[in-house]
Design a protein around this motif. Structure first.
Motif, PDB file in Angstrom:
ATOM      1  N   PHE A 111       0.830  -1.196   0.000  1.00 58.42           N
ATOM      2  CA  PHE A 111       0.000   0.000   0.000  1.00 58.42           C
ATOM      3  C   PHE A 111       0.870   1.253   0.000  1.00 58.42           C
ATOM      4  N   LEU A 112       1.845   1.295   0.885  1.00 58.73           N
ATOM      5  CA  LEU A 112       2.705   2.479   0.997  1.00 58.73           C
ATOM      6  C   LEU A 112       3.508   2.715  -0.276  1.00 58.73           C
ATOM      7  N   MET A 113       4.117   1.674  -0.823  1.00 59.13           N
ATOM      8  CA  MET A 113       4.931   1.850  -2.021  1.00 59.13           C
ATOM      9  C   MET A 113       4.071   2.239  -3.222  1.00 59.13           C
ATOM     10  N   ALA A 114       2.829   1.759  -3.272  1.00 61.28           N
ATOM     11  CA  ALA A 114       1.928   2.168  -4.349  1.00 61.28           C
ATOM     12  C   ALA A 114       1.612   3.656  -4.240  1.00 61.28           C
ATOM     13  N   CYS A 115       1.450   4.142  -3.005  1.00 61.46           N
ATOM     14  CA  CYS A 115       1.215   5.582  -2.807  1.00 61.46           C
ATOM     15  C   CYS A 115       2.442   6.392  -3.208  1.00 61.46           C
ATOM     16  N   LEU A 116       3.607   5.986  -2.739  1.00 62.95           N
ATOM     17  CA  LEU A 116       4.827   6.748  -2.994  1.00 62.95           C
ATOM     18  C   LEU A 116       5.175   6.771  -4.479  1.00 62.95           C
ATOM     19  N   ASP A 117       4.928   5.684  -5.173  1.00 58.80           N
ATOM     20  CA  ASP A 117       5.254   5.638  -6.595  1.00 58.80           C
ATOM     21  C   ASP A 117       4.389   6.609  -7.382  1.00 58.80           C
ATOM     22  N   ARG A 118       3.187   6.880  -6.856  1.00 62.51           N
ATOM     23  CA  ARG A 118       2.302   7.843  -7.513  1.00 62.51           C
ATOM     24  C   ARG A 118       2.595   9.278  -7.098  1.00 62.51           C
ATOM     25  N   LEU A 119       3.227   9.440  -5.960  1.00 69.12           N
ATOM     26  CA  LEU A 119       3.553  10.780  -5.473  1.00 69.12           C
ATOM     27  C   LEU A 119       4.925  11.255  -5.914  1.00 69.12           C
ATOM     28  N   GLY A 120       5.803  10.332  -6.273  1.00 66.12           N
ATOM     29  CA  GLY A 120       7.197  10.663  -6.515  1.00 66.12           C
ATOM     30  C   GLY A 120       7.503  11.072  -7.941  1.00 66.12           C
ATOM     31  N   ASP A 121       8.788  11.298  -8.160  1.00 65.15           N
ATOM     32  CA  ASP A 121       9.315  11.747  -9.447  1.00 65.15           C
ATOM     33  C   ASP A 121      10.456  10.818  -9.833  1.00 65.15           C
ATOM     34  N   ALA A 122      10.345  10.156 -10.952  1.00 65.46           N
ATOM     35  CA  ALA A 122      11.370   9.192 -11.358  1.00 65.46           C
ATOM     36  C   ALA A 122      12.737   9.847 -11.533  1.00 65.46           C
ATOM     37  N   PRO A 125      13.833  10.323  -7.233  1.00 64.27           N
ATOM     38  CA  PRO A 125      12.945   9.422  -6.488  1.00 64.27           C
ATOM     39  C   PRO A 125      13.067   9.576  -4.980  1.00 64.27           C
ATOM     40  N   PHE A 126      11.995   9.189  -4.294  1.00 60.41           N
ATOM     41  CA  PHE A 126      12.068   9.064  -2.848  1.00 60.41           C
ATOM     42  C   PHE A 126      13.098   8.003  -2.482  1.00 60.41           C
ATOM     43  N   THR A 127      13.760   8.195  -1.346  1.00 61.82           N
ATOM     44  CA  THR A 127      14.568   7.144  -0.740  1.00 61.82           C
ATOM     45  C   THR A 127      13.840   6.693   0.516  1.00 61.82           C
ATOM     46  N   VAL A 128      13.349   5.481   0.485  1.00 55.57           N
ATOM     47  CA  VAL A 128      12.535   4.946   1.579  1.00 55.57           C
ATOM     48  C   VAL A 128      13.438   4.175   2.530  1.00 55.57           C
ATOM     49  N   THR A 202      17.536  14.836   4.426  1.00 52.64           N
ATOM     50  CA  THR A 202      16.123  14.777   4.066  1.00 52.64           C
ATOM     51  C   THR A 202      15.850  15.536   2.771  1.00 52.64           C
ATOM     52  N   ARG A 203      16.510  16.656   2.609  1.00 48.16           N
ATOM     53  CA  ARG A 203      16.306  17.475   1.410  1.00 48.16           C
ATOM     54  C   ARG A 203      17.031  16.882   0.196  1.00 48.16           C
ATOM     55  N   ARG A 204      18.173  16.307   0.431  1.00 49.21           N
ATOM     56  CA  ARG A 204      19.022  15.868  -0.672  1.00 49.21           C
ATOM     57  C   ARG A 204      18.467  14.646  -1.399  1.00 49.21           C
ATOM     58  N   TYR A 205      17.767  13.754  -0.702  1.00 54.17           N
ATOM     59  CA  TYR A 205      17.483  12.470  -1.352  1.00 54.17           C
ATOM     60  C   TYR A 205      16.109  12.287  -2.013  1.00 54.17           C
ATOM     61  N   PRO A 206      14.981  12.699  -1.618  1.00 56.69           N
ATOM     62  CA  PRO A 206      14.482  13.003  -0.278  1.00 56.69           C
ATOM     63  C   PRO A 206      14.121  11.713   0.463  1.00 56.69           C
ATOM     64  N   LEU A 207      14.077  11.803   1.777  1.00 56.63           N
ATOM     65  CA  LEU A 207      13.862  10.621   2.604  1.00 56.63           C
ATOM     66  C   LEU A 207      12.414  10.488   3.042  1.00 56.63           C
ATOM     67  N   THR A 208      11.981   9.260   3.159  1.00 57.97           N
ATOM     68  CA  THR A 208      10.733   8.949   3.841  1.00 57.97           C
ATOM     69  C   THR A 208      10.887   7.572   4.462  1.00 57.97           C
ATOM     70  N   SER A 209       9.901   7.163   5.255  1.00 49.88           N
ATOM     71  CA  SER A 209      10.012   5.925   6.015  1.00 49.88           C
ATOM     72  C   SER A 209       8.999   4.897   5.566  1.00 49.88           C
ATOM     73  N   ALA A 210       9.397   3.624   5.627  1.00 53.17           N
ATOM     74  CA  ALA A 210       8.458   2.536   5.374  1.00 53.17           C
ATOM     75  C   ALA A 210       8.119   1.794   6.659  1.00 53.17           C
ATOM     76  N   ASN A 211       8.627   2.254   7.785  1.00 56.59           N
ATOM     77  CA  ASN A 211       8.256   1.643   9.056  1.00 56.59           C
ATOM     78  C   ASN A 211       6.863   2.099   9.462  1.00 56.59           C
ATOM     79  N   SER A 212       6.358   1.483  10.498  1.00 59.10           N
ATOM     80  CA  SER A 212       4.995   1.807  10.925  1.00 59.10           C
ATOM     81  C   SER A 212       4.887   3.195  11.522  1.00 59.10           C
TER      82      SER A 212
END
Length: 431
Positions: A111-122, A125-128, A202-212
């Motif tokens: 669910f999370l990766m499906a959301c991020l793939d739609r929100l991100g930019d190839a 990309p997000f770094t999860v 956080t700004r450089r990559y950008p970072l997000t989390s896949a933990n709960s």
């Protein structure tokens, strides 16, 4: 709908913003400003989990950029069987391990990766970042494989996961990288939190989390728990209590969110292993994080559960919440006893929940039917379980396919500087 930090030091954000950030800027965790309430005791579950989840989650996505994509996100994430198997007159097992990595984490990760793939930019990309005590990383790696707008970096404690888990954590293709951390799970989790606290990273990559800690992981868990409760009421006519193995407390908070939104759930019982922070809080009212203890239920080896501060959300009721602490000897005994008595094999984590059920008084059992959340396929812990039950555990096709993959993990020291260096290496590679 808007989401706010549990620490209340930042402004409200949209769901997409909360998912992107993973963690609030003040170090807190995002929660809805107000939970939507409906009578899910009368909900129609005949259309299956994906359709139910779409209905359940629609209020959370109200006016969000992802709202129009919610049905296809749910179709992608919840294409997994969730059977309920009766083991006794008043007790059933809710099998949550039929996804591609054999663990309940598959729902939230997909669910999370499906959301991020739609929100991100190839192009950027997000770094999860995913700290894992065993199962989260495998699910995230599987869900991230082949994505264009999000890549995953998995951090796991070297030597503190099962052999199968170690292989599963490190066998995924691009854009997935796996790091073996010289430390325990709490060290992995601390590295993720330190990275989020570094504005340059956080700004450089950008970072997000896949933990709960990411609200995008909790919401799908709440959805399938609400579905299971509503389905049970439709089939059995009784509101169930639920017993959930927990480590970082995400699954437990997911159940509390489901109940607060109107899911027909009675008591919520959290089953932990020997790590005592939650158990002692339930007994004394004082939460005292501590170093984690290594157990045979290793995915729950968490000494400082990150989701604890979500329990303070005013919309969640913890009044009917109980915590049972189950040490290794009791886990082994429960696996052996229930295999002999019921012919059913628990993984070590699910056995904690089964033991919590066994400790209920006859009067308490009679008040409700009980759902035991079985969180991982026992094959993933064959080296522990087979000597206890005296038989080989057959591998499902999904997990056999994992073993056919080549594993590749990189060593990393448990320091923010070491993690920053690994992220810098990734920046030079294609997403």
């Amino acid at each position: 709908m808007k989401f706010k930090s549990t620490r209340g030091k930042t402004g409200s954000v949209s769901l997409s913003e909360a998912i992107r950030a993973g963690q609030a800027a003040d170090g807190g965790l995002f929660m809805p400003e107000q939970l939507p309430v409906s009578d899910y005791g009368k909900a129609d579950t005949s259309g299956g989990l994906a359709a139910f989840a779409t209905h359940f989650l629609t209020p959370f996505f109200d006016s969000d950029p992802l709202a129009d994509s919610l049905p296809e996100i749910c179709a992608e994430a919840f294409d997994i069987a969730v059977p309920e198997i009766a083991l006794a007159e008043d007790m059933s097992v809710l099998e949550l391990f039929h996804g591609p990595t054999g663990a309940f984490k598959d729902f939230g990760a997909r669910f999370l990766m499906a959301c991020l793939d739609r929100l991100g930019d190839a192009a950027h990309p997000f770094t999860v970042l995913a700290a894992t005590s065993g199962d989260t990383g495998g699910a995230v790696g599987c869900a991230a494989e082949g994505r264009l707008a999000a890549r995953a970096v998995i951090l796991y404690p070297d030597g503190r996961v099962s052999p199968f888990q170690a292989h599963q954590l490190s066998c995924w293709n691009a854009p997935v990288t796996t790091l073996k951390i010289a430390g325990d799970f709490d060290a992995c989790q601390a590295l993720v939190k330190a990275a989020f606290a570094d504005p340059d990273l956080t700004r450089r990559y950008p970072l997000t989390s896949a933990n709960s800690i990411n609200i995008g992981r909790l919401l799908p868990q709440a959805a399938y728990i609400a579905f299971a409760a509503a389905r049970h009421v439709a089939n059995a006519g009784r509101k169930p209590g639920i017993i959930i193995p927990t480590g970082n407390l995400g699954h437990g908070v997911g159940a509390l969110i489901a109940r607060a939104c109107g899911a027909p759930l009675g008591p919520v019982i959290l089953a932990t292993n020997a790590n005592a922070a939650l158990h002692d809080w339930a007994k004394t009212g004082t939460f005292q994080p501590r170093p984690s203890i290594s157990t045979i239920a290793n995915a729950m080896d968490v000494g400082a559960p990150s989701n604890f501060e979500r329990l303070d959300a005013p919309s969640l009721s913890v009044g009917d919440l109980k915590v049972e602490r189950v040490p290794d000897d009791a886990i082994r005994a429960r696996i052996k006893t229930d295999y002999g008595r019921l012919g059913y094999i628990w993984c070590p984590h699910s056995a904690c929940a089964a033991e919590a059920y066994a400790r209920l008084s006859p009067a308490k059992r009679a008040e409700h039917d009980w759902l035991i959340a079985a969180t991982a396929h026992p094959f993933k812990f064959a080296e522990i379980i087979e000597p206890i039950v005296g038989k080989a555990i057959e591998s499902p096709a999904t997990l056999s396919a994992v073993l056919e993959r080549k594993a590749n993990a990189r060593q990393c020291d448990a320091s923010p500087a070491a993690l920053a260096a690994k992220l810098a290496e990734l920046e030079k590679q294609p997403a």
